[in-house]
Design an enzyme around this catalytic site. Sequence first.
Site, PDB file in Angstrom:
ATOM      1  CE  LYS A   1      -4.173  -1.807   0.007  1.00  0.00           C
ATOM      2  NZ  LYS A   1      -5.089  -1.855   1.145  1.00  0.00           N
TER       3      LYS A   1
ATOM      4  NE  ARG B   1      -7.408  -8.674  -1.441  1.00  0.00           N
ATOM      5  CZ  ARG B   1      -6.955  -7.779  -2.332  1.00  0.00           C
ATOM      6  NH1 ARG B   1      -6.080  -6.852  -1.945  1.00  0.00           N
ATOM      7  NH2 ARG B   1      -7.368  -7.813  -3.579  1.00  0.00           N
TER       8      ARG B   1
END
Length: 376
Positions: free
Chosen positions: A313, A348
């Site tokens: 991210k 994830r």
Amino acid sequence: MNVLDELLPPGNGRQVFYCQPIGRVAGPAAAELIADGQALPLAGGPGAFMAIKLAVRRLDGTIAARSLRLDAVAGWAAARPDAGPRIIAALERISAPRRAWAGLALPAVMGVVNVTPDSFSDGGDRYDPAAAVDAALAMAAAGAAIVDVGGESTRPGAAPVDETEELRRVLPVVGRLAAAGVRVSIDTRHARVMREALAAGAILVNDVTALAGDPEAPSALGAAGAPAVLMHIQGEPRTMQADPRYRSALHDVYDHLAGRLAALEELGMPADRFAVDPGIGFGKTVAHNLAILRGLSLYLQLGVPLLVGLSRKGFIGRLAGGGAARDRLGGSLAGALWALERGASILRVHDVAETVQAIALWRAMAGDGPAGETPV
């Protein structure tokens, strides 16, 4: 009046509260403290916690909180029949072992397979169905318990994708993987895609809108009898990073997820059908992401599996360098282990083999099973 009575005054036993485990201990010391009654297991262990940060939301929306040892909480709960049982029930949910969910032994690694031309993490490397299938098979071989197949990018600024196009991208991949015996999650916010992907062999739905983005989504899931991951997002992908705001990101996200679980339960879908995801990077600044990650164990109070997706991210790059998404492996692994230590059940990730290796070492050092045991 003691601290707990100040936070939850007598007669206000139904007031909303937040019970965040703190005072974390790990290794052999955790087992000793649990045996001595000084600590409780965190999500069944191997770690434990010795205290909680109890918080309540005032009428003006602000949060009041105090940190308390477990023995102080237990004594107070016994003397407060209005609020005490609710606190004890929250502690039981927080300490309960991770049980199998959606056919997955927990904790588990979920591999990310974006069948898109514009995802932030892989730049369209798996847009071709054959490439997507090969990548997913490699992830399964590396230890991913499930692969999450998505045909619509939800990166910041991404435009919506027509459902027909989304189906064209994902159905060949889902079908081939299911036929090969790979567990598949369908990453979509559209009811039609959910229905057809589940019919093609997907076993669960991963929805960034927590089944609120499409009015037909709850009925689609209910008809299939499938489980789902409910994620928090503020806004929608095109605009979510424009100016996200919260009174308290940690608690506002908790309230949203609790509300979605309650709403779906009213529709006949019990909470044990769902996992929750606080949605790192979805309508959140770096400061919001950090607040959520620092208080991550709060979400165990919901009593359902916790999924965390922070792999590659953008906030990792802003905090620690790594301009390109592919250059954020170190930060992704640090975040993954941080989440595991705070009770996450599903990670994830894009880099499956590296994450599985990191988990194996973490579990061996934490004393969670014999060294060399398969971690996921």
